[in-house]
Scaffold this motif. Structure first.
Motif, PDB file in Angstrom:
ATOM      1  N   PRO A   1       2.634   0.685   6.937  1.00  0.00           N
ATOM      2  CA  PRO A   1       2.548   1.879   6.323  1.00  0.00           C
ATOM      3  C   PRO A   1       2.205   2.166   4.837  1.00  0.00           C
ATOM      4  CG  PRO A   1       4.831   1.197   6.623  1.00  0.00           C
ATOM      5  CD  PRO A   1       4.020  -0.050   7.126  1.00  0.00           C
ATOM      6  N   ILE A   2       1.236   2.778   4.568  1.00  0.00           N
ATOM      7  CA  ILE A   2       1.006   2.981   3.039  1.00  0.00           C
ATOM      8  C   ILE A   2       1.631   4.335   2.663  1.00  0.00           C
ATOM      9  CG2 ILE A   2      -0.913   1.386   3.207  1.00  0.00           C
ATOM     10  CD1 ILE A   2      -2.839   3.895   3.366  1.00  0.00           C
ATOM     11  N   GLU A   3       1.892   5.278   3.357  1.00  0.00           N
ATOM     12  CA  GLU A   3       2.179   6.636   3.036  1.00  0.00           C
ATOM     13  C   GLU A   3       3.050   7.287   3.936  1.00  0.00           C
ATOM     14  OE1 GLU A   3       0.629  10.594   0.878  1.00  0.00           O
ATOM     15  OE2 GLU A   3      -0.903   9.429   2.197  1.00  0.00           O
ATOM     16  N   TRP A   4       4.235   8.092   3.512  1.00  0.00           N
ATOM     17  CA  TRP A   4       5.189   8.795   4.725  1.00  0.00           C
ATOM     18  C   TRP A   4       5.295   9.955   3.784  1.00  0.00           C
ATOM     19  CZ3 TRP A   4      10.843   8.941   4.470  1.00  0.00           C
ATOM     20  CH2 TRP A   4      11.368   9.756   5.544  1.00  0.00           C
ATOM     21  N   ARG A   5       5.009  11.175   4.698  1.00  0.00           N
ATOM     22  CA  ARG A   5       5.327  12.690   4.225  1.00  0.00           C
ATOM     23  C   ARG A   5       6.163  13.239   5.180  1.00  0.00           C
ATOM     24  NH1 ARG A   5      -0.428  14.965   2.433  1.00  0.00           N
ATOM     25  NH2 ARG A   5      -0.988  13.320   1.024  1.00  0.00           N
TER      26      ARG A   5
ATOM     27  N   MET B   1       9.639   1.095   6.779  1.00  0.00           N
ATOM     28  CA  MET B   1       9.084   1.745   5.482  1.00  0.00           C
ATOM     29  C   MET B   1      10.002   0.943   4.442  1.00  0.00           C
ATOM     30  SD  MET B   1       6.434   3.617   5.646  1.00  0.00           S
ATOM     31  CE  MET B   1       6.749   4.605   4.284  1.00  0.00           C
TER      32      MET B   1
ATOM     33  N   GLU C   1       9.009  -1.321   0.954  1.00  0.00           N
ATOM     34  CA  GLU C   1       9.331  -1.263  -0.191  1.00  0.00           C
ATOM     35  C   GLU C   1      10.057  -2.238  -0.925  1.00  0.00           C
ATOM     36  OE1 GLU C   1      12.091   2.187  -0.136  1.00  0.00           O
ATOM     37  OE2 GLU C   1      10.789   3.755   0.590  1.00  0.00           O
TER      38      GLU C   1
ATOM     39  N   GLN D   1       4.276  12.959   8.547  1.00  0.00           N
ATOM     40  CA  GLN D   1       3.308  12.163   8.505  1.00  0.00           C
ATOM     41  C   GLN D   1       3.054  10.843   7.999  1.00  0.00           C
ATOM     42  OE1 GLN D   1       0.173  14.322   6.540  1.00  0.00           O
ATOM     43  NE2 GLN D   1      -1.190  12.344   6.102  1.00  0.00           N
ATOM     44  N   LEU D   2       2.722   9.853   8.880  1.00  0.00           N
ATOM     45  CA  LEU D   2       2.483   8.494   8.246  1.00  0.00           C
ATOM     46  C   LEU D   2       1.330   7.979   8.589  1.00  0.00           C
ATOM     47  CD1 LEU D   2       4.267   5.811   8.116  1.00  0.00           C
ATOM     48  CD2 LEU D   2       4.198   5.458  10.574  1.00  0.00           C
ATOM     49  N   THR D   3       0.774   7.541   7.304  1.00  0.00           N
ATOM     50  CA  THR D   3      -0.483   6.853   7.251  1.00  0.00           C
ATOM     51  C   THR D   3      -0.378   5.390   7.481  1.00  0.00           C
ATOM     52  OG1 THR D   3      -1.205   8.739   5.758  1.00  0.00           O
ATOM     53  CG2 THR D   3      -2.624   6.738   5.652  1.00  0.00           C
TER      54      THR D   3
END
Length: 85
Positions: free
Chosen positions: A39-43, A4, A8, A58-60
């Motif tokens: 990865p495009i999103e991590w929550r 991730m 960035e 959550q990993l998208t």
């Protein structure tokens, strides 16, 4: 986390990813292989020590290719064969 972080800062971030869906006996029931995924999103939830539930992250992922195997059967090859009939 390093993957991730690489996204960035603009590093090389596409990877092949294998996801295993396991049953209660920890035997693979479905295997998903993603090609050139990133990865495009991590929550992540806020940690709450008063909460007895397990925190779930959550990993998208976005990807260029996908292969799905169910009980060792290559679903994509089966679909391709049926579609060519």
């Amino acid at each position: 986390y390093e993957w991730m972080r690489g996204v960035e800062v603009g590093g090389r971030f596409r990877r092949s990813v294998t996801i295993f869906h396991l049953d209660r006996r920890r035997m693979p029931q479905r295997i998903i292989r993603l090609t050139n995924a990133w990865p495009i999103e991590w929550r992540a939830p806020d940690l709450n020590t008063a909460d007895s539930n397990y925190p779930v992250e959550q990993l998208t992922l976005a990807y260029e290719g996908i292969r799905v195997f169910v009980n060792s059967i290559d679903v994509q090859s089966t679909i391709d064969t049926v579609n060519s009939l």
